[in-house]
Design a protein around this motif. Structure first.
Motif, short mmCIF file in Angstrom:
data_model
loop_
_atom_site.label_atom_id
_atom_site.label_comp_id
_atom_site.label_asym_id
_atom_site.label_seq_id
_atom_site.Cartn_x
_atom_site.Cartn_y
_atom_site.Cartn_z
N ALA A 1 3.36 -15.42 54.98
CA ALA A 1 2.32 -16.33 54.50
C ALA A 1 2.93 -17.55 53.83
O ALA A 1 2.44 -18.68 53.99
N GLN A 2 4.02 -17.35 53.09
CA GLN A 2 4.67 -18.45 52.39
C GLN A 2 5.24 -19.48 53.35
O GLN A 2 5.07 -20.69 53.16
N VAL A 3 5.92 -19.06 54.40
CA VAL A 3 6.53 -20.02 55.32
C VAL A 3 5.46 -20.72 56.15
O VAL A 3 5.59 -21.91 56.48
N ALA A 4 4.37 -20.02 56.47
CA ALA A 4 3.25 -20.65 57.19
C ALA A 4 2.60 -21.72 56.32
O ALA A 4 2.28 -22.82 56.79
N ALA A 5 2.41 -21.40 55.04
CA ALA A 5 1.81 -22.36 54.11
C ALA A 5 2.71 -23.57 53.90
O ALA A 5 2.23 -24.70 53.77
N LEU A 6 4.02 -23.33 53.89
CA LEU A 6 4.98 -24.44 53.76
C LEU A 6 4.86 -25.40 54.95
O LEU A 6 4.91 -26.61 54.80
N GLY A 7 4.70 -24.82 56.15
CA GLY A 7 4.55 -25.66 57.34
C GLY A 7 3.28 -26.48 57.28
O GLY A 7 3.28 -27.69 57.58
N MET A 8 2.20 -25.85 56.89
CA MET A 8 0.91 -26.53 56.76
C MET A 8 0.97 -27.65 55.72
O MET A 8 0.54 -28.78 55.96
N PHE A 9 1.53 -27.32 54.56
CA PHE A 9 1.60 -28.29 53.47
C PHE A 9 2.53 -29.45 53.81
O PHE A 9 2.27 -30.60 53.43
#
Length: 215
Positions: free
Chosen positions: A186-194
């Motif tokens: 979830a953290q790496v996905a959120a980093l990509g989105m952000f």
């Protein structure tokens, strides 16, 4: 005595020039091909710009995934790239002034985010912040489409609509990932989105500054 530093700088500059010429030449050939097959000649520069951007993206991905395999983080990089690229295409954002700069910045951003991951994985509080800020950008600020890119008002509205939908879908997926997978997913996905949302903001700000300075 031969100045090794000077020779190194000269070699790097020549490499940059060669890369830029190769990309521009291929993009020009492609634009001419499209024009021969019905594309408007007036849009030649825009067609060239679009192909150059596509080539840069391909080269950047090759470099980024090569580094990811060396660092043993290919899965982390793949997740980041998917969430970053799908949203980035529809939010728009900042573009570097040269091919070399584009490759460098894209590589540094991708590798930097993946290397940052182990240090922020336990920061659960950062997930809602990244999601909320990204949604705000998608719904109220995006898209920022570069002036050199061919785009009608109708197309901009379509891109904005897609950006909103994709941002919502990615947000839901990140929440699902949080409950069923290890937290780093979830953290790496959120980093990509952000990251995609942040570049949209940077693009808007830098373009406004350039516009003000040119007056």
């Amino acid at each position: 005595m031969i100045d090794i530093g000077c020779l190194s700088r000269t070699s790097i500059l020549k490499s940059k020039e060669i890369l830029a010429v190769m990309i521009h030449t291929f993009a020009t050939v492609w634009a001419n091909f499209l024009i021969k097959n019905g594309a408007s000649k007036e849009n030649k520069e825009i067609l060239i710009y679009g192909m150059e951007a596509a080539i840069n993206e391909i080269l950047a991905n090759i470099i980024v995934f090569s580094i990811a395999f060396i660092l043993h983080v290919p899965l982390e990089m793949l997740i980041w790239q998917i969430f970053w690229l799908v949203l980035r295409v529809n939010l728009g954002g900042h573009h570097a002034n040269s091919h070399w700069a584009c490759l460098t910045y894209s590589t540094l951003l991708a590798v930097g985010c993946v290397l940052l991951l182990p240090y922020i994985t336990s920061w659960i509080w950062i997930l809602p912040i990244e999601i909320i800020l990204s949604l705000i950008v998608a719904f109220f600020i995006a898209p920022f489409i570069h002036p050199n890119r061919l785009s009608s008002e109708k197309h901009k509205l379509q891109v904005k609509k897609r950006g909103k939908i994709i941002a919502l879908v990615e947000s839901i997926l990140i929440i699902i990932f949080y409950f069923i997978f290890p937290l780093w997913v979830a953290q790496v996905a959120a980093l990509g989105m952000f990251s995609a949302a942040a570049l949209c903001i940077i693009g808007k700000i830098s373009y406004s500054i350039k516009k003000d300075n040119s007056r």
